[in-house]
Design a protein around this motif. Structure first.
Motif, PDB file in Angstrom:
ATOM      1  N   SER A 122       0.826  -1.213   0.000  1.00  0.00           N
ATOM      2  CA  SER A 122       0.000   0.000   0.000  1.00  0.00           C
ATOM      3  C   SER A 122       0.858   1.259   0.000  1.00  0.00           C
ATOM      4  O   SER A 122       0.527   2.258  -0.657  1.00  0.00           O
ATOM      5  CB  SER A 122      -0.968   0.005   1.190  1.00  0.00           C
ATOM      6  N   THR A 123       1.984   1.223   0.726  1.00  0.00           N
ATOM      7  CA  THR A 123       2.893   2.373   0.704  1.00  0.00           C
ATOM      8  C   THR A 123       3.584   2.498  -0.648  1.00  0.00           C
ATOM      9  O   THR A 123       3.767   3.604  -1.166  1.00  0.00           O
ATOM     10  CB  THR A 123       3.945   2.240   1.826  1.00  0.00           C
ATOM     11  N   ILE A 124       3.942   1.350  -1.237  1.00  0.00           N
ATOM     12  CA  ILE A 124       4.622   1.370  -2.533  1.00  0.00           C
ATOM     13  C   ILE A 124       3.764   2.038  -3.597  1.00  0.00           C
ATOM     14  O   ILE A 124       4.260   2.808  -4.428  1.00  0.00           O
ATOM     15  CB  ILE A 124       4.996  -0.065  -2.956  1.00  0.00           C
ATOM     16  N   VAL A 125       2.456   1.774  -3.603  1.00  0.00           N
ATOM     17  CA  VAL A 125       1.587   2.289  -4.678  1.00  0.00           C
ATOM     18  C   VAL A 125       0.859   3.569  -4.290  1.00  0.00           C
ATOM     19  O   VAL A 125       0.043   4.075  -5.067  1.00  0.00           O
ATOM     20  CB  VAL A 125       0.558   1.221  -5.127  1.00  0.00           C
ATOM     21  N   GLU A 126       1.156   4.109  -3.132  1.00  0.00           N
ATOM     22  CA  GLU A 126       0.428   5.293  -2.666  1.00  0.00           C
ATOM     23  C   GLU A 126       0.485   6.441  -3.665  1.00  0.00           C
ATOM     24  O   GLU A 126      -0.507   7.146  -3.888  1.00  0.00           O
ATOM     25  CB  GLU A 126       0.990   5.738  -1.315  1.00  0.00           C
ATOM     26  N   SER A 127       1.628   6.629  -4.314  1.00  0.00           N
ATOM     27  CA  SER A 127       1.782   7.765  -5.227  1.00  0.00           C
ATOM     28  C   SER A 127       1.130   7.529  -6.582  1.00  0.00           C
ATOM     29  O   SER A 127       1.038   8.456  -7.393  1.00  0.00           O
ATOM     30  CB  SER A 127       3.273   8.096  -5.417  1.00  0.00           C
ATOM     31  N   VAL A 128       0.693   6.306  -6.872  1.00  0.00           N
ATOM     32  CA  VAL A 128       0.119   6.008  -8.189  1.00  0.00           C
ATOM     33  C   VAL A 128      -1.306   5.497  -8.079  1.00  0.00           C
ATOM     34  O   VAL A 128      -1.824   4.840  -8.983  1.00  0.00           O
ATOM     35  CB  VAL A 128       0.992   4.992  -8.968  1.00  0.00           C
ATOM     36  N   THR A 129      -1.965   5.790  -6.964  1.00  0.00           N
ATOM     37  CA  THR A 129      -3.373   5.441  -6.773  1.00  0.00           C
ATOM     38  C   THR A 129      -4.100   6.635  -6.170  1.00  0.00           C
ATOM     39  O   THR A 129      -3.480   7.563  -5.645  1.00  0.00           O
ATOM     40  CB  THR A 129      -3.537   4.245  -5.822  1.00  0.00           C
ATOM     41  N   LYS A 130      -5.416   6.602  -6.234  1.00  0.00           N
ATOM     42  CA  LYS A 130      -6.209   7.615  -5.553  1.00  0.00           C
ATOM     43  C   LYS A 130      -6.368   7.280  -4.075  1.00  0.00           C
ATOM     44  O   LYS A 130      -6.616   8.173  -3.250  1.00  0.00           O
ATOM     45  CB  LYS A 130      -7.582   7.752  -6.201  1.00  0.00           C
ATOM     46  N   TYR A 131      -6.245   5.985  -3.741  1.00  0.00           N
ATOM     47  CA  TYR A 131      -6.400   5.551  -2.355  1.00  0.00           C
ATOM     48  C   TYR A 131      -5.773   4.178  -2.224  1.00  0.00           C
ATOM     49  O   TYR A 131      -5.992   3.305  -3.065  1.00  0.00           O
ATOM     50  CB  TYR A 131      -7.891   5.487  -1.985  1.00  0.00           C
ATOM     51  N   ALA A 132      -4.965   3.969  -1.197  1.00  0.00           N
ATOM     52  CA  ALA A 132      -4.344   2.670  -0.962  1.00  0.00           C
ATOM     53  C   ALA A 132      -4.165   2.493   0.538  1.00  0.00           C
ATOM     54  O   ALA A 132      -3.638   3.386   1.219  1.00  0.00           O
ATOM     55  CB  ALA A 132      -2.992   2.565  -1.674  1.00  0.00           C
ATOM     56  N   VAL A 133      -4.585   1.331   1.061  1.00  0.00           N
ATOM     57  CA  VAL A 133      -4.541   1.152   2.507  1.00  0.00           C
ATOM     58  C   VAL A 133      -4.364  -0.319   2.858  1.00  0.00           C
ATOM     59  O   VAL A 133      -4.836  -1.210   2.151  1.00  0.00           O
ATOM     60  CB  VAL A 133      -5.831   1.708   3.157  1.00  0.00           C
ATOM     61  N   LEU A 134      -3.658  -0.571   3.962  1.00  0.00           N
ATOM     62  CA  LEU A 134      -3.580  -1.887   4.581  1.00  0.00           C
ATOM     63  C   LEU A 134      -4.722  -1.994   5.582  1.00  0.00           C
ATOM     64  O   LEU A 134      -4.837  -1.165   6.494  1.00  0.00           O
ATOM     65  CB  LEU A 134      -2.231  -2.049   5.291  1.00  0.00           C
ATOM     66  N   VAL A 135      -5.568  -2.991   5.411  1.00  0.00           N
ATOM     67  CA  VAL A 135      -6.714  -3.166   6.311  1.00  0.00           C
ATOM     68  C   VAL A 135      -6.239  -3.938   7.540  1.00  0.00           C
ATOM     69  O   VAL A 135      -5.971  -5.139   7.469  1.00  0.00           O
ATOM     70  CB  VAL A 135      -7.861  -3.915   5.613  1.00  0.00           C
ATOM     71  N   THR A 136      -6.131  -3.254   8.650  1.00  0.00           N
ATOM     72  CA  THR A 136      -5.632  -3.873   9.886  1.00  0.00           C
ATOM     73  C   THR A 136      -6.742  -4.253  10.851  1.00  0.00           C
ATOM     74  O   THR A 136      -6.533  -5.106  11.731  1.00  0.00           O
ATOM     75  CB  THR A 136      -4.654  -2.926  10.597  1.00  0.00           C
ATOM     76  N   ASP A 137      -7.906  -3.649  10.732  1.00  0.00           N
ATOM     77  CA  ASP A 137      -9.018  -3.890  11.660  1.00  0.00           C
ATOM     78  C   ASP A 137     -10.182  -4.507  10.892  1.00  0.00           C
ATOM     79  O   ASP A 137     -10.758  -3.850  10.015  1.00  0.00           O
ATOM     80  CB  ASP A 137      -9.444  -2.566  12.306  1.00  0.00           C
ATOM     81  N   PRO A 138     -10.562  -5.755  11.174  1.00  0.00           N
ATOM     82  CA  PRO A 138     -11.681  -6.373  10.459  1.00  0.00           C
ATOM     83  C   PRO A 138     -12.958  -5.536  10.517  1.00  0.00           C
ATOM     84  O   PRO A 138     -13.726  -5.514   9.546  1.00  0.00           O
ATOM     85  CB  PRO A 138     -11.862  -7.712  11.183  1.00  0.00           C
ATOM     86  N   ALA A 139     -13.174  -4.833  11.603  1.00  0.00           N
ATOM     87  CA  ALA A 139     -14.389  -4.037  11.751  1.00  0.00           C
ATOM     88  C   ALA A 139     -14.413  -2.822  10.823  1.00  0.00           C
ATOM     89  O   ALA A 139     -15.454  -2.174  10.689  1.00  0.00           O
ATOM     90  CB  ALA A 139     -14.549  -3.581  13.206  1.00  0.00           C
ATOM     91  N   LYS A 140     -13.275  -2.538  10.174  1.00  0.00           N
ATOM     92  CA  LYS A 140     -13.223  -1.394   9.260  1.00  0.00           C
ATOM     93  C   LYS A 140     -13.421  -1.801   7.803  1.00  0.00           C
ATOM     94  O   LYS A 140     -13.299  -0.964   6.903  1.00  0.00           O
ATOM     95  CB  LYS A 140     -11.858  -0.703   9.392  1.00  0.00           C
ATOM     96  N   ILE A 141     -13.743  -3.063   7.545  1.00  0.00           N
ATOM     97  CA  ILE A 141     -13.791  -3.526   6.154  1.00  0.00           C
ATOM     98  C   ILE A 141     -14.869  -2.814   5.348  1.00  0.00           C
ATOM     99  O   ILE A 141     -14.654  -2.468   4.186  1.00  0.00           O
ATOM    100  CB  ILE A 141     -13.953  -5.065   6.084  1.00  0.00           C
ATOM    101  N   ARG A 142     -16.032  -2.588   5.945  1.00  0.00           N
ATOM    102  CA  ARG A 142     -17.078  -1.865   5.205  1.00  0.00           C
ATOM    103  C   ARG A 142     -16.615  -0.457   4.875  1.00  0.00           C
ATOM    104  O   ARG A 142     -16.764   0.008   3.733  1.00  0.00           O
ATOM    105  CB  ARG A 142     -18.372  -1.818   6.017  1.00  0.00           C
ATOM    106  N   TYR A 143     -16.050   0.222   5.871  1.00  0.00           N
ATOM    107  CA  TYR A 143     -15.575   1.585   5.656  1.00  0.00           C
ATOM    108  C   TYR A 143     -14.541   1.636   4.542  1.00  0.00           C
ATOM    109  O   TYR A 143     -14.626   2.480   3.637  1.00  0.00           O
ATOM    110  CB  TYR A 143     -14.971   2.133   6.951  1.00  0.00           C
ATOM    111  N   GLU A 144     -13.571   0.731   4.576  1.00  0.00           N
ATOM    112  CA  GLU A 144     -12.487   0.778   3.599  1.00  0.00           C
ATOM    113  C   GLU A 144     -12.981   0.431   2.192  1.00  0.00           C
ATOM    114  O   GLU A 144     -12.532   1.032   1.211  1.00  0.00           O
ATOM    115  CB  GLU A 144     -11.351  -0.155   4.007  1.00  0.00           C
ATOM    116  N   LEU A 145     -13.877  -0.517   2.071  1.00  0.00           N
ATOM    117  CA  LEU A 145     -14.426  -0.845   0.754  1.00  0.00           C
ATOM    118  C   LEU A 145     -15.222   0.324   0.180  1.00  0.00           C
ATOM    119  O   LEU A 145     -15.068   0.685  -0.988  1.00  0.00           O
ATOM    120  CB  LEU A 145     -15.311  -2.090   0.845  1.00  0.00           C
TER     121      LEU A 145
END
Length: 559
Positions: A122-145
């Motif tokens: 996610s850090t590698i592609v941060e500059s070539v995407t509109k949004y990139a994230v490592l999902v660390t909290d299962p409860a955040k999956i809806r938010y991140e999607l």
């Protein structure tokens, strides 16, 4: 419900029924849950780059978000070229990567690596995407999607990436308690769009010209564009990305564009730019040589406005909305009759067609494509690779009846055409799909030919084979004293395409004369995949540069 199953259900809710990828240990759970829905088909590729390009093309044809998935480590890094391609061409795409266990990827111990194939993608592609994230909290999956989908599809579209560790994929979540993403609040109601200066300029222009780019389709403004062209009577040229938008246009302008289109741009007194970023391949290194016209530039991305032509009339707007307003204003206006100006451009089209027919030995590639054009059916999809072949096809292509032309434009990535054709065919299997490529582009992703056999995809692969990297060789001729390093026959060649077709179980034809092209009608009409080899001489030509041809000074209109 586990996180992987929630991801699958989310994709279905967004009308995603095909996911392209390459299986791997870190995504087995995600793919398994997708298949379990019985509503998502997983398309197994032979390289992750192929999957990424296919998702890009799927989005362009299907009109929904394209999705590609890959495992951690090398699987993720192999996606990067396709991620950048989608981002630069503004294609809404979601890339999902599996990741090593969360403890390994988040350990703050200074180690280079803690597990196997763990990599901070996610850090590698941060500059070539509109949004990139490592999902660390299962409860955040809806938010991140929801957040990723919003960024991929809203405003100027582009690429997003979610990196999901294995243990997060298996984690159980209470769907009813998942936090959602709230889009940013809309700005206060905007002032009525002020198009007065632009409309006044259109009324006063003697030789106006419309330049359409890929942003027209991205904003779903094709119908509005057709109406504007009809009401205004203004001639149309295009960028490479806009070449399939207008049936009665005068071709594409740019470095290797149609002479008539470039003459029109240079002699226009007003250029209305719709959804085009005016990149260097479009306007050259010295934009003032491209046109001296007054410019009206409409684009959703404010960073593209006044970037190339600081004095332009800049209008930041969604093109669909802007064209609807302009069409309503045109209904009460009387624009000058531009038929004489249109006839001048039409005469240039006929007079300078020979500028693209440059080969004096063997087959002329533009003539070959022109002979193939009648074989393209209503709604056919044409994909191109990058290099001489891309320009030859663009110089011969004339859109009709809903046909599409897909190109890697911003990134200009060789190897795009074949996997893009696969994505297009998967998106709408009933459409005829023809993939044009050079021998160089084919050999970058030729492993994807296996998909044509496995999934019985009736794609016709037209390979211009001059046994070299033709565009590079031509540059070496022009600027590097014929130092053909990397393009000499002793250093570079093409595999025997007939044997390659046999190995993959594909049909094969070799074309050496224009008469043989005419015998291909049945091949284009049937449902079998083919390799059609177009044999060219080593030094096949592509020049026709608008910044060098003498006709541009000779045809200058001074009235």
């Amino acid at each position: 419900m586990n996180v992987a199953a929630y991801v699958a259900q989310f994709l279905i809710s967004k009308n995603v029924h095909h996911v392209f990828g390459y299986q791997g240990g870190a995504i087995l759970k995600l793919v398994d849950e997708m298949i379990a829905t019985e509503q998502i088909s997983f398309v197994q590729h032979y390289h992750e780059q192929g999957a990424a390009f296919a998702a890009d093309a799927y989005s362009r044809i299907k009109g929904t978000i394209g999705v590609a998935i890959a495992t951690s480590g090398p699987g993720a890094t192999n996606l990067i070229t396709g991620i950048v391609n989608a981002q630069l061409d503004s294609i809404p795409t979601l890339f999902i990567t599996g990741q090593d266990y969360l403890a390994n990827i988040t350990a703050d111990n200074g180690a280079r690596q803690n597990g196997f194939q763990d990599l901070d993608i996610s850090t590698i592609v941060e500059s070539v995407t509109k949004y990139a994230v490592l999902v660390t909290d299962p409860a955040k999956i809806r938010y991140e999607l929801e957040c990723a989908y919003y960024h991929a599809t809203q405003g100027r579209p582009g690429a997003v990436l979610l990196d999901i560790p294995i243990d997060v994929q298996f984690a159980e979540v209470d769907v009813d308690k998942l936090e959602g993403f709230t889009p940013p609040q809309a700005q206060a109601a905007p002032e009525p769009m002020d198009l007065s200066e632009a409309m006044q300029a259109l009324q006063q222009a003697r030789r106006p010209l419309i330049l359409v780019g890929g942003g027209v389709r991205l904003s779903d403004a094709c119908a509005q564009l057709d109406e504007f062209v009809r009401l205004s009577g203004i001639p149309v040229i295009s960028t490479l990305n806009g070449l399939d938008l207008v049936e009665r246009g005068f071709g594409f302008a740019g470095l290797h564009g149609h002479t008539a289109a470039n003459l029109a741009a240079q002699n226009a007194d007003l250029l209305l730019v719709l959804g085009a970023r005016l990149g260097q391949r479009q306007v050259g290194k010295i934009p003032q040589k491209y046109t001296k016209a007054r410019i009206i530039h409409i684009d959703i991305d404010p960073l593209e406005l006044r970037r190339v032509f600081p004095q332009e009339i800049a209008i930041q707007a969604d093109l669909k909305v802007a064209l609807e307003v302009m069409n309503s204003l045109l209904a009460s206006l009387t624009l000058p009759d531009h038929s004489r100006w249109r006839n001048i451009i039409a005469n240039w089209t006929e007079k300078y067609h020979h500028n693209v027919l440059l080969n004096r030995e063997g087959l002329d590639p533009v003539s070959v494509v022109e002979k193939m054009m009648p074989f393209l059916q209503r709604g056919a999809v044409v994909t191109c690779d990058v290099g001489q072949n891309q320009m030859w096809v663009a110089q011969a292509f004339r859109v009709k009846e809903g046909q599409r032309l897909l190109n890697s434009v911003g990134l200009g990535s060789m190897g795009y055409s074949l996997p893009a054709a696969i994505g297009a065919k998967v998106a709408e299997s009933e459409r005829q799909v023809v993939a044009f490529m050079g021998d160089g582009g084919l050999q970058i992703n030729l492993q994807e030919l296996m998909l044509l056999r496995v999934r019985r995809l009736g794609i016709k692969c037209v390979v211009f084979n001059n046994n070299t990297l033709g565009m590079i060789r031509e540059v070496q001729l022009r600027y590097y004293k014929e130092n053909y390093y990397g393009t000499n026959p002793s250093e570079y060649g093409c595999v025997n395409l007939q044997l390659l077709a046999q190995a993959y179980g594909l049909g094969y034809r070799r074309i050496q004369t224009l008469d043989e092209v005419m015998a291909l009608e049945q091949v284009f009409a049937d449902s079998a995949p083919y390799i059609i080899e177009v044999g060219l001489v080593l030094d096949s030509k592509l020049t026709n540069r608008y910044d060098e041809a003498a006709c541009f000074e000779a045809e200058r209109l001074d009235d």
